[in-house]
Design a protein around this motif. Structure first.
Motif: not given
Lengths: 301, 228
Positions: B4-9, B57-63
């Motif tokens: 993954s190059v971009i990941e939102l969790e 992001a307000t919450r969670g993780e963006v990689r």
């Protein structure tokens, strides 16, 4: 050393592409050049004033500290005898290099500013003045006053302390005021350039957005603004200094009656100072714009 | 597909007290082709901005490229953007620069202008803008501006292309041409994410490239089926 100079050299050399990324803004450009020019003009005169008052303070302190005046007010028949006695007393007092009675012409010249030329001084009851020039540590004022009181009853010794101190103090305060004015000019220049830079940054918010979109770092974006304002301040200040120096050079340099208003020209190494003003203006503009740019970029992120 | 190059969790994003979406997860592998669709105001543009670090992001993780976006300073975000080509609906050019200068801008800001001197001409020819190279953006038509934006997005040979309504202001023929260019980039190994509400464009792409369609609606993301 070279590493430290690299950012400065890069700033001077510039990056035409970074500069071109920011469109020219006529208003802020003119405002910066005018502000820097006007402030540099004022700075040169503040410097000239400071140096002139400094010279006056030094001269008064030096010259007046080494001389005193003895005034003899004696009845007509005793004037010559008291003068001779006073000269003898003075010549035998340790710490006095020379005691010289002023001639009638010299006394007339001293009164000329108040009574005009051709004053018939011989017909007036003018006290005889004796100029005393000190040597070494100077003389014992208390001892001399006591001797004169005993031997020359009409003599009054004035060692200039009474009026020399406030004059020197005033000149010193004027000199300090000159430097304070210079500091205020620098602060005002920084404030004006900061406002102009913030205005330019706000006007170019879209440019900043696009540059960030394509991966520009804050340093790259700021550099275009910083270089532009630094160069404008340098040019404006150089023009202001040039105009001020032209006026300073037109002012007479003679020190008639020791007045400092006719002696505003710089002397010797003092000429270096006004030439440093554009450089200082550029440094102030660099610091002010850099601070404003990074703060605005931080706020816009 | 690669890593993954971009990941939102479990990502949430709030704006002005309103939560646009919550617990949203998304993964863009290297070489993938995704469409993001949904009604106006669903948060497609916001989601894209999270994907290239313009918003946090307000919450969670963006990689982004395996690094948490929340922990990146502005310089790190700038570095990441050099690996993500972005095409906006309104293109966002510097209007006082020529097309060539605008396309070259990412190289210039990265200090790599010497590397791409020859590429710019080829790139403009690839998007069909050789003739307009010395014009300024306001002199271009909508389609020409979109193609110029695409050229600028790929000049750095990024790993990901993110396009927000790239065909919003152009006719069908130009949409097809832009789509072809994006598919060509995907075949070169770039991950492509296109936000669009043009279902015809998505259908046209499905016959040419293996793609996934994500639907953003009611703050949730769903994989769309074949019933487009």
């Amino acid at each position: 050393m070279i590493d430290r100079l690299r950012p400065v050299l890069a700033l001077i050399k510039g990056d035409p592409q970074a500069d071109r990324a920011v469109p020219p803004t006529g208003f802020t450009a003119r405002l910066t050049v005018f502000t820097a020019g006007a402030m540099a003009f004022l700075a040169v005169f503040a410097l000239a004033l400071s140096f002139a008052t400094g010279r006056v303070a030094d001269r008064w302190a030096e010259e007046l500290a080494r001389t005193s005046t003895l005034r003899i007010s004696a009845p007509e028949g005793q004037a010559a005898a008291q003068l001779a006695t006073a000269i003898t007393v003075l010549e035998t007092t340790p710490g006095i290099a020379e005691a010289r009675a002023l001639t009638a012409d010299e006394q007339r010249a001293l009164l000329e500013p108040w009574f005009g030329p051709d004053l018939p001084i011989e017909t007036l009851p003018i006290p005889q003045l004796i100029e005393i020039i000190e040597e070494g540590e100077g003389y014992d004022t208390t001892g001399l006053r006591a001797r004169l009181q005993a031997e020359v009853p009409g003599a009054v010794l004035d060692d200039h302390t009474r009026w020399r101190a406030p004059l020197v103090d005033a000149a010193e305060r004027l000199r300090a005021l000159g430097w304070l004015v210079l500091l205020l000019i620098g602060a005002a220049t920084a404030a004006m350039i900061t406002l102009a830079a913030q205005s330019a940054l706000s006007a170019n918010a879209q440019v900043i957005r696009v540059m960030r979109l394509v991966g520009a770092k804050d340093t790259y974006i700021a550099r275009a603004f910083v270089r532009r304002f630094t160069v404008r301040a340098l040019i404006g200040a150089a023009m202001g200094v040039f105009a001020a120096l032209a006026l300073v050079l037109l002012m007479p340099d003679s020190e008639v009656a020791g007045g400092f208003l006719t002696g505003l020209r710089f002397r010797g190494v003092e000429w270096i100072w006004p030439l440093l003003v554009p450089l200082l203006a550029a440094i102030v503009a660099f610091a002010a714009t850099r601070h404003a740019a990074f703060r605005t970029l931080r706020e816009q992120s | 597909m690669g890593a993954s190059v971009i990941e939102l969790e479990n990502v949430a994003y709030s704006y002005g007290g309103t939560e646009l979406f919550s617990n949203l997860s998304l993964s863009l592998p290297q070489g993938s082709f995704h469409f993001l669709t949904g009604p106006s105001g669903a948060g497609k543009t916001t989601l894209l901005k999270l994907c290239y670090g313009e918003l946090h992001a307000t919450r969670g993780e963006v990689r982004l490229f395996d690094k948490p976006a929340q922990q990146m300073d502005r310089d790190a975000v700038a570095s990441v953007r050099r690996r993500i080509g972005v095409v906006h609906q309104d293109c966002q050019f510097l209007d006082h620069l020529t097309v060539t200068e605008n396309v070259a801008l990412p190289l210039k800001v990265a200090g790599r202008e010497s590397e791409g001197e020859g590429d710019i001409g080829d790139l403009l020819a690839w998007v069909g803008l050789s003739r307009q190279s010395q014009q300024t953006p306001p002199q271009l038509s909508g389609g020409e501006r979109q193609r110029a934006a695409l050229a600028r997005a790929v000049i750095m040979s990024p790993d990901v292309i993110i396009a927000d309504e790239p065909t919003g202001n152009v006719d069908w023929d130009m949409s097809q041409r832009l789509l072809s260019l994006l598919i060509e980039l995907n075949r070169m190994g770039k991950a492509v994410l296109i936000a669009t509400h043009d279902l015809n464009l998505i259908r046209a792409a499905k016959s040419q490239v293996s793609s996934r369609v994500l639907r953003l609606k009611g703050g949730q993301i769903q994989q769309a089926g074949a019933d487009l």
